[in-house]
Write an enzyme that holds these catalytic residues in place. Structure first.
Site, PDB file in Angstrom:
ATOM      1  N   LYS A   1       1.422  -3.085 -10.579  1.00 19.58           N
ATOM      2  CA  LYS A   1       0.320  -2.442  -9.846  1.00 19.58           C
ATOM      3  C   LYS A   1       0.387  -0.907  -9.883  1.00 19.58           C
ATOM      4  O   LYS A   1      -0.634  -0.233  -9.888  1.00 19.58           O
ATOM      5  CB  LYS A   1       0.320  -2.898  -8.385  1.00 19.58           C
ATOM      6  CG  LYS A   1      -0.229  -4.293  -8.179  1.00 19.58           C
ATOM      7  CD  LYS A   1      -0.330  -4.590  -6.688  1.00 19.58           C
ATOM      8  CE  LYS A   1      -0.988  -5.932  -6.456  1.00 19.58           C
ATOM      9  NZ  LYS A   1      -1.272  -6.159  -5.034  1.00 19.58           N
TER      10      LYS A   1
ATOM     11  N   ASP B   1      -7.355  -4.846  -2.738  1.00 20.41           N
ATOM     12  CA  ASP B   1      -6.585  -5.289  -1.569  1.00 20.41           C
ATOM     13  C   ASP B   1      -7.118  -4.600  -0.310  1.00 20.41           C
ATOM     14  O   ASP B   1      -7.146  -5.196   0.772  1.00 20.41           O
ATOM     15  CB  ASP B   1      -5.092  -4.948  -1.727  1.00 20.41           C
ATOM     16  CG  ASP B   1      -4.416  -5.826  -2.771  1.00 20.41           C
ATOM     17  OD1 ASP B   1      -4.873  -6.970  -2.974  1.00 20.41           O
ATOM     18  OD2 ASP B   1      -3.424  -5.370  -3.377  1.00 20.41           O
TER      19      ASP B   1
END
Ligand code: ATR
Length: 265
Positions: free
Chosen positions: A63, A98
């Protein structure tokens, strides 16, 4: 046929393929969603672009590394992590759904975070996204972490937030509206990051852990009459936000949720 993918390691047990494919099926989109375990994030992005993939999700451990290989948007840049890559433009762009996933989880449960006081436990990768989401929605965030230094570091980046050690949590909770667990405590184990007697019935308790769905923390919260938001919601809505970015359509949330929940306990 469009091909979407997920890069990470490990990704063998990921629930993203059935969740996204349930979405394609519900809307009649001719697409597949496949998982990859590449060695290198940059090579994977180049390969995905060369193969004309329609979109890529990114999970642990890539990420952060993917940031250097895409054009990050402001949210991905602030969080310091990309979980969604879009190949529609000239260069791949990087996004962090997210954050939207957390915001939409609270909205779906009709929880208004504007003016709320939130206590967040955990300051790792998931914790960064959750803290920004809570603060962006108008909450004051108290971040507590086992390694208190990491709580202070995260809080310094998040508007209005402050950092604490775990021992401060019971006192902070007395005046709080929201508790968010951003640690891995409770994952496949009967353990909670918070003493049960620190919880009270006026809290909304959000858990990022989705395996099991009913964690010890959420069981304790339920027992004192607090409202709960399990980790399946963040997982769902980060996927919903990626799906909508890639397809330009409203995601069939119920179909995606059913596909997810049938595979979670
Ligand atoms: P993720 O990307 O899922 O957030 P991570 O970055 O490794 O994973 O972060 C894990 C978080 O869970 C951290 O906040 C970690 O606390 P430390 O920063 O002190 O390591 C927290 N955590 C993990 N195990 C814990 C435990 N047994 N008690 C309290 N916190 C724990």
């Amino acid at each position: 046929m469009d091909v979407y993918g997920l890069i990470g390691n490990p990704v063998g047990h990921s629930l993203s393929p059935p969740m996204h494919e349930a979405g394609y099926d519900a809307l009649g989109i001719d697409a597949r969603y496949v998982t990859f375990e590449p060695e290198d994030a940059g090579e994977a992005i180049d390969a995905a672009a060369a193969l004309d993939l329609a979109g890529l999700n990114v999970t642990i451990p890539f990420k952060r590394a993917v940031l250097d290989h895409v054009e990050p948007d402001a949210t991905a840049e602030r969080v310091g992590a990309v979980n969604t890559v879009d190949f529609a433009g000239e260069r791949p762009t990087g996004h962090n759904t997210d954050v939207a996933g957390v915001r939409r989880s609270f909205a779906h449960h009709d929880v208004d975070l504007e003016g709320a006081t939130a206590v967040q436990i955990g300051a790792g990768g998931a914790g960064r996204a959750i803290a920004f989401a809570l603060a962006d929605a108008g909450a004051t965030v108290h971040v507590a972490n086992r390694t208190a230094l990491k709580a202070h570091d995260l809080a310094a980046d998040v508007p209005g937030a402050d950092g604490h050690e775990l021992d401060d949590v019971p006192k902070l909770l007395a005046d709080a509206d929201v508790l968010a667990n951003a640690t891995s405590v409770g994952m496949e184990e009967d353990a909670s990051p918070v003493p049960a007697d620190a919880l009270h019935g006026d809290l909304v308790v959000f858990d990022a852990v989705y395996s099991p769905l009913e964690t010890t923390l959420l069981g304790d919260a339920d027992a004192v009459g607090a409202r709960t938001i399990d980790g399946g919601w963040m997982l769902l809505f980060q996927g919903v936000a990626a799906f909508e970015r890639w397809t330009g359509e409203d995601a069939p949330v119920d179909a995606m949720n059913a596909a997810l929940r049938s595979r979670l306990e």
